[in-house]
Design a protein around this motif. Structure first.
Motif, PDB file in Angstrom:
ATOM      1  N   LEU A  10    -153.289  21.646 -18.244  1.00 39.45           N
ATOM      2  CA  LEU A  10    -152.680  21.017 -17.071  1.00 39.45           C
ATOM      3  C   LEU A  10    -151.229  20.656 -17.385  1.00 39.45           C
ATOM      4  O   LEU A  10    -150.882  20.414 -18.543  1.00 39.45           O
ATOM      5  N   PRO A  11    -150.376  20.577 -16.355  1.00 39.66           N
ATOM      6  CA  PRO A  11    -148.978  20.196 -16.603  1.00 39.66           C
ATOM      7  C   PRO A  11    -148.859  18.717 -16.958  1.00 39.66           C
ATOM      8  O   PRO A  11    -149.612  17.889 -16.452  1.00 39.66           O
ATOM      9  N   LEU A  12    -147.903  18.416 -17.826  1.00 40.77           N
ATOM     10  CA  LEU A  12    -147.602  17.037 -18.186  1.00 40.77           C
ATOM     11  C   LEU A  12    -146.294  16.648 -17.504  1.00 40.77           C
ATOM     12  O   LEU A  12    -145.225  17.150 -17.863  1.00 40.77           O
ATOM     13  N   ILE A  13    -146.402  15.787 -16.512  1.00 37.45           N
ATOM     14  CA  ILE A  13    -145.230  15.308 -15.791  1.00 37.45           C
ATOM     15  C   ILE A  13    -145.136  13.809 -16.013  1.00 37.45           C
ATOM     16  O   ILE A  13    -146.060  13.063 -15.710  1.00 37.45           O
ATOM     17  N   LEU A  14    -144.012  13.388 -16.564  1.00 40.77           N
ATOM     18  CA  LEU A  14    -143.750  11.960 -16.802  1.00 40.77           C
ATOM     19  C   LEU A  14    -142.314  11.671 -16.394  1.00 40.77           C
ATOM     20  O   LEU A  14    -141.400  12.410 -16.778  1.00 40.77           O
ATOM     21  N   GLY A  15    -142.130  10.641 -15.592  1.00 37.12           N
ATOM     22  CA  GLY A  15    -140.796  10.292 -15.134  1.00 37.12           C
ATOM     23  C   GLY A  15    -140.146  11.385 -14.307  1.00 37.12           C
ATOM     24  O   GLY A  15    -138.928  11.505 -14.278  1.00 37.12           O
ATOM     25  N   GLY A  16    -140.975  12.203 -13.668  1.00 40.25           N
ATOM     26  CA  GLY A  16    -140.461  13.283 -12.847  1.00 40.25           C
ATOM     27  C   GLY A  16    -140.055  14.530 -13.624  1.00 40.25           C
ATOM     28  O   GLY A  16    -139.579  15.502 -13.044  1.00 40.25           O
ATOM     29  N   ILE A  17    -140.277  14.510 -14.922  1.00 39.69           N
ATOM     30  CA  ILE A  17    -139.900  15.635 -15.786  1.00 39.69           C
ATOM     31  C   ILE A  17    -141.155  16.384 -16.210  1.00 39.69           C
ATOM     32  O   ILE A  17    -142.116  15.785 -16.688  1.00 39.69           O
ATOM     33  N   ASN A  18    -141.149  17.700 -16.042  1.00 39.78           N
ATOM     34  CA  ASN A  18    -142.246  18.542 -16.514  1.00 39.78           C
ATOM     35  C   ASN A  18    -142.008  18.799 -18.001  1.00 39.78           C
ATOM     36  O   ASN A  18    -141.080  19.517 -18.370  1.00 39.78           O
ATOM     37  N   ILE A  19    -142.833  18.184 -18.841  1.00 42.75           N
ATOM     38  CA  ILE A  19    -142.654  18.225 -20.289  1.00 42.75           C
ATOM     39  C   ILE A  19    -143.580  19.280 -20.880  1.00 42.75           C
ATOM     40  O   ILE A  19    -144.776  19.298 -20.599  1.00 42.75           O
ATOM     41  N   GLU A  20    -143.012  20.136 -21.709  1.00 43.91           N
ATOM     42  CA  GLU A  20    -143.816  21.176 -22.350  1.00 43.91           C
ATOM     43  C   GLU A  20    -144.850  20.531 -23.263  1.00 43.91           C
ATOM     44  O   GLU A  20    -144.522  19.753 -24.156  1.00 43.91           O
ATOM     45  N   SER A  21    -146.110  20.846 -22.992  1.00 48.08           N
ATOM     46  CA  SER A  21    -147.214  20.266 -23.749  1.00 48.08           C
ATOM     47  C   SER A  21    -148.458  21.117 -23.520  1.00 48.08           C
ATOM     48  O   SER A  21    -148.594  21.750 -22.474  1.00 48.08           O
ATOM     49  N   THR A  22    -149.359  21.114 -24.477  1.00 47.20           N
ATOM     50  CA  THR A  22    -150.616  21.851 -24.299  1.00 47.20           C
ATOM     51  C   THR A  22    -151.576  21.097 -23.395  1.00 47.20           C
ATOM     52  O   THR A  22    -152.518  21.674 -22.870  1.00 47.20           O
ATOM     53  N   LYS A  23    -151.336  19.777 -23.225  1.00 50.23           N
ATOM     54  CA  LYS A  23    -152.212  18.939 -22.407  1.00 50.23           C
ATOM     55  C   LYS A  23    -151.420  18.285 -21.284  1.00 50.23           C
ATOM     56  O   LYS A  23    -150.253  17.939 -21.447  1.00 50.23           O
TER      57      LYS A  23
ATOM     58  N   ALA B 188    -147.931   9.289 -14.723  1.00 49.34           N
ATOM     59  CA  ALA B 188    -148.341   7.914 -15.025  1.00 49.34           C
ATOM     60  C   ALA B 188    -147.166   6.939 -15.003  1.00 49.34           C
ATOM     61  O   ALA B 188    -147.307   5.804 -14.537  1.00 49.34           O
ATOM     62  N   LEU B 189    -146.003   7.358 -15.494  1.00 45.35           N
ATOM     63  CA  LEU B 189    -144.848   6.466 -15.512  1.00 45.35           C
ATOM     64  C   LEU B 189    -144.400   6.122 -14.095  1.00 45.35           C
ATOM     65  O   LEU B 189    -144.213   4.951 -13.760  1.00 45.35           O
ATOM     66  N   VAL B 190    -144.250   7.129 -13.253  1.00 45.16           N
ATOM     67  CA  VAL B 190    -143.798   6.876 -11.887  1.00 45.16           C
ATOM     68  C   VAL B 190    -144.861   6.102 -11.103  1.00 45.16           C
ATOM     69  O   VAL B 190    -144.530   5.235 -10.294  1.00 45.16           O
ATOM     70  N   HIS B 191    -146.135   6.363 -11.379  1.00 46.00           N
ATOM     71  CA  HIS B 191    -147.199   5.588 -10.732  1.00 46.00           C
ATOM     72  C   HIS B 191    -147.076   4.108 -11.084  1.00 46.00           C
ATOM     73  O   HIS B 191    -147.182   3.239 -10.216  1.00 46.00           O
ATOM     74  N   ALA B 192    -146.855   3.809 -12.361  1.00 43.76           N
ATOM     75  CA  ALA B 192    -146.746   2.415 -12.797  1.00 43.76           C
ATOM     76  C   ALA B 192    -145.530   1.740 -12.165  1.00 43.76           C
ATOM     77  O   ALA B 192    -145.614   0.598 -11.704  1.00 43.76           O
TER      78      ALA B 192
END
Length: 162
Positions: free
Chosen positions: A19-32, A42-46
């Motif tokens: 699944l894509p990892l999006i934090l702070g509106g940034i799509n971060i390269e990650s395997t999870k 999660a950051l923007v939700h908080a």
């Protein structure tokens, strides 16, 4: 009416492969990435929920239900923008936002500045009043095992007497 209001929130999402990892509106390269109804940021939700809390208007689910199909895969920045409009309509402005991302990997430091700018743009505020910290789970608990991500935010609002 109180001139200052503070809101706090924590958001947690499970991380799974593919699944894509999006934090702070940034799509971060990650395997999870985050399991979620929306984009799982999660950051923007908080941050969004901390503003809702400061306004004493409930929580994120009161505005963006996970049972509403229109929120499926919805951008969290879009939700933040909507709550920014509500905040301004209520007569408030952001004094500052302090936030924390807790994730084992990947490293968040290279993305913090871009996250601040994306969040500021959505809220129509100066990015210099947004702080983002990051830490790891240090191999302890569900975060340390790479099973989840947690974000926390505290937002101070001030009644704008314009």
């Amino acid at each position: 009416m109180s001139k200052l209001r503070i809101g706090q929130s924590t958001d947690i999402h499970q991380l799974v492969e593919g699944l894509p990892l999006i934090l702070g509106g940034i799509n971060i390269e990650s395997t999870k990435g985050c399991v979620a109804h929306s984009d799982g940021d999660a950051l923007v939700h908080a941050i969004t929920e901390s503003i809702i809390g400061a306004l004493a208007l409930g929580d994120l689910g009161d505005f963006f239900s996970d049972s509403d199909i229109k929120n499926k895969n919805r951008s969290s920045l879009e939700m933040l923008e909507e709550i920014g409009l509500v905040m301004r309509k209520e007569g408030y402005r952001v004094v500052n936002i302090d936030s924390l991302i807790v994730i084992e990997e990947p490293k968040i430091s290279p993305f913090k500045e871009s996250m601040r700018k994306k969040i500021a743009k959505s809220l129509q505020i100066d990015y210099n009043i947004i702080n983002i910290k990051a830490t790891r789970g240090e191999k302890v608990g569900f975060i340390g095992r790479g099973e989840g991500v947690m974000a926390q935010a505290i937002t101070l609002l001030e009644y704008d007497e314009k």
